[in-house]
Design a protein around this motif. Structure first.
Motif, PDB file in Angstrom:
ATOM      1  N   UNK A  56      10.139  16.259  13.984  1.00 11.61           N
ATOM      2  CA  UNK A  56       9.058  15.265  14.012  1.00 11.61           C
ATOM      3  C   UNK A  56       7.728  15.923  13.663  1.00 11.61           C
ATOM      4  N   UNK A  57       6.865  15.182  12.980  1.00 18.71           N
ATOM      5  CA  UNK A  57       5.595  15.753  12.540  1.00 18.71           C
ATOM      6  C   UNK A  57       4.778  16.318  13.702  1.00 18.71           C
ATOM      7  N   UNK A  58       4.838  15.670  14.854  1.00 23.78           N
ATOM      8  CA  UNK A  58       4.081  16.192  15.995  1.00 23.78           C
ATOM      9  C   UNK A  58       4.560  17.589  16.378  1.00 23.78           C
ATOM     10  N   UNK A  59       5.889  17.825  16.276  1.00 24.02           N
ATOM     11  CA  UNK A  59       6.414  19.153  16.583  1.00 24.02           C
ATOM     12  C   UNK A  59       5.928  20.180  15.565  1.00 24.02           C
ATOM     13  N   UNK A  60       5.932  19.803  14.289  1.00 28.05           N
ATOM     14  CA  UNK A  60       5.494  20.727  13.244  1.00 28.05           C
ATOM     15  C   UNK A  60       4.004  21.018  13.362  1.00 28.05           C
ATOM     16  N   UNK A  61       3.211  19.988  13.666  1.00 27.28           N
ATOM     17  CA  UNK A  61       1.769  20.186  13.826  1.00 27.28           C
ATOM     18  C   UNK A  61       1.474  21.087  15.025  1.00 27.28           C
ATOM     19  N   UNK A  62       2.219  20.891  16.123  1.00 21.04           N
ATOM     20  CA  UNK A  62       2.017  21.733  17.300  1.00 21.04           C
ATOM     21  C   UNK A  62       2.401  23.185  17.000  1.00 21.04           C
ATOM     22  N   UNK A  63       3.481  23.373  16.252  1.00 24.56           N
ATOM     23  CA  UNK A  63       3.887  24.729  15.864  1.00 24.56           C
ATOM     24  C   UNK A  63       2.792  25.397  15.031  1.00 24.56           C
TER      25      UNK A  63
ATOM     26  N   UNK B 201       0.000  26.464  17.369  1.00 29.41           N
ATOM     27  CA  UNK B 201       0.402  27.659  18.115  1.00 29.41           C
ATOM     28  C   UNK B 201       0.317  28.901  17.237  1.00 29.41           C
ATOM     29  N   UNK B 202       0.642  28.744  15.960  1.00 28.96           N
ATOM     30  CA  UNK B 202       0.548  29.870  15.031  1.00 28.96           C
ATOM     31  C   UNK B 202      -0.914  30.274  14.823  1.00 28.96           C
ATOM     32  N   UNK B 203      -1.799  29.297  14.755  1.00 29.82           N
ATOM     33  CA  UNK B 203      -3.227  29.605  14.649  1.00 29.82           C
ATOM     34  C   UNK B 203      -3.683  30.391  15.875  1.00 29.82           C
ATOM     35  N   UNK B 204      -3.264  29.958  17.065  1.00 29.54           N
ATOM     36  CA  UNK B 204      -3.597  30.697  18.287  1.00 29.54           C
ATOM     37  C   UNK B 204      -3.087  32.134  18.209  1.00 29.54           C
TER      38      UNK B 204
END
Length: 480
Positions: free
Chosen positions: A416-423, A426-429
């Motif tokens: 789901x797009x929300x999962x990809x956006x959250x990933x 997290x990568x930015x962090x």
């Protein structure tokens, strides 16, 4: 502190898969209000505007000064903002012309990444094409993007393997896999039936090919395979219960290429395939006006808006993707097919091998994918026989087909797009944390004299000694 997100990409209303990808990513990121400040797009344009918010900058694709001006604008606005700015470049060779207007020969994305690095802006690059055998220019561009950005993002694990190989030689820590997002959840059987009833498709098995048409989509092979399936496997009554819907216009850039000559040749190729398949067919602008009882193949010759596209996913029984480019590392159509809980019969392009068959070895011939998420076939001429076999298997094996739909949706649900956006967030962090760790380490020492305490040296000696001991034991048959 939330991030301001700046995306450089094509964007609707330009009809481009990368633009759709960026729109869906931006929409998903906007849900994370605690982590994201505002989202803005610098749209790579070729006469497709006007644009609305979130687009606030427009890049004239074939004017070098426009790329340079956009760099200046992004840097200026980032310096004025309270929140830190994260830049996301959506790289595709075809969007990057050189100063003379030669397609795919530019370095505009590299210049952007370098400028943003010099200004201290966190910059990530989505790679939408990763080639096994790049030319010198393509290799250099990818290597430079890795050099000047904080990380390269791909939607397939196999692309990471290519980028790490000697072909590119990019360090693993510069690479990140994040799933291509999907837009819809699995519609129930009731929803599928209701959508079919709306379009006049009730009591029909719907085989679909969606998206912008071009020669590398391989539609001519899909048509011939469908014709073979009808003639070999179906009675006349069953044939009337089947329909192959090819929905979507030809890609606008392709239609204009070389004065339209390439498009005319493509249309002739499709019409020849229809004749060879011995199928009845028609073109229509509106799906509800088509006489499905009278035709085997329906061309819905119109641009698919979001609502129509999602409804067609819902109505579909089998998605047919006979693509010819086996190096393709991303496909929104395939991702959304699994997300919709629908079965894909697809050629063995890179992204399909990963989603359908978990990157396992693919011998020649038809393959029912690992975990039965779909069916893989060889591209080109072999696809005609293999797609026909796949359709025969799916049409006449209802229980197995429903099981495959459930398995497809199980994988798609994770995407789901929300999962990809959250990933991505997290990568930015992670990128920011890594920078803080590096800058906080203090002095850096390099070895200037040999030492008996060198663990690396000890490990080499230990491994060598162990190997020698094992070798001696094998020779003598006695423990060393």
């Amino acid at each position: 502190m939330p991030y301001n997100i700046r995306i450089v990409s094509t964007y609707p209303p330009r009809r481009c898969g990368i633009g759709t990808f960026s729109r869906d990513l931006a929409t998903a990121l906007a849900h994370f209000t605690a982590e994201v400040g505002h989202i803005r797009i610098a749209a790579i344009d070729n006469g497709h505007g006007p644009y609305d918010i979130p687009v606030d900058l427009v890049i004239d694709q074939y004017r070098p000064k426009s790329w340079h001006d956009t760099i200046v604008h992004i840097c200026t606005r980032a310096a004025e903002a309270r929140n830190p700015t994260v830049v996301i470049l959506q790289h595709e060779f075809g969007l990057d012309p050189d100063a003379k207007g030669n397609d795919a020969q530019g370095a505009n994305f590299v210049e952007m990444a370098k400028a943003f690095r010099d200004r201290g802006l966190d910059t990530l690059v989505y790679l939408h094409t990763v080639l096994d055998e790049p030319d010198a220019h393509q290799r250099r561009i990818i290597q430079d993007l890795a050099k000047y950005s904080d990380g390269l993002i791909v939607t397939t694990e196999s692309a990471i393997q290519i980028l790490e190989s000697t072909t590119y030689g990019i360090a693993h820590e510069k690479l990140k896999h994040i799933d291509h997002g999907i837009r819809m959840q699995n519609p129930s059987q009731f929803n599928r039936l209701s959508i079919k009833q709306e379009y006049g498709l009730e009591d029909r098995f719907l085989i679909t090919t969606l998206g912008l048409l071009s020669p590398d989509k391989g539609v001519q092979y899909g048509i011939r395979a469908y014709g073979r399936f009808l003639h070999e496997s179906c009675t006349d009554a069953q044939r009337k219960q089947m329909v192959y819907l090819i929905a979507g216009q030809s890609h606008p850039e392709f239609v204009k290429a070389e004065g339209g000559e390439l498009h005319r040749q493509f249309v002739a190729t499709i019409e020849k395939a229809l004749d060879e398949a011995q199928v009845t067919w028609c073109r229509t602008k509106e799906l509800g006006s088509a006489g499905f009882a009278d035709y085997d193949v329906i061309f819905l010759d119109s641009f698919l808006d979001e609502n129509t596209l999602l409804r067609l996913y819902g109505a579909t029984n089998v998605m047919l993707l006979p693509y010819l480019n086996t190096q393709q590392i991303s496909s929104g159509i395939l991702a959304d097919t699994l997300g919709s809980g629908r079965i894909a019969v697809t050629t063995k392009f890179r992204y399909a091998r990963e989603l359908i068959h978990s990157n396992k070895k693919c011998p020649e011939g038809l393959i029912i994918g690992r975990y039965s998420r779909g069916i893989l076939v060889d591209p080109g001429e072999p696809a005609v026989e293999q797609i026909a076999q796949a359709l025969d298997y799916l049409v006449f094996s209802e229980k197995k087909r429903f099981m495959m739909e459930r398995q497809a949706h199980q994988r798609g649900y994770q995407m789901r797009w929300n999962n990809s956006a959250w990933a991505l967030l997290q990568y930015v962090d992670f990128i920011k944390d890594q920078k803080e760790i590096v800058t906080g380490r203090g002095l850096k020492f390099t070895r200037e004299k040999p030492s008996k305490l060198d663990v690396h040296k000890y490990r080499r000696i230990h491994v060598t000694t162990t190997v020698d001991a094992i070798t001696q034991e094998l020779k003598t048959g006695k423990p060393s």
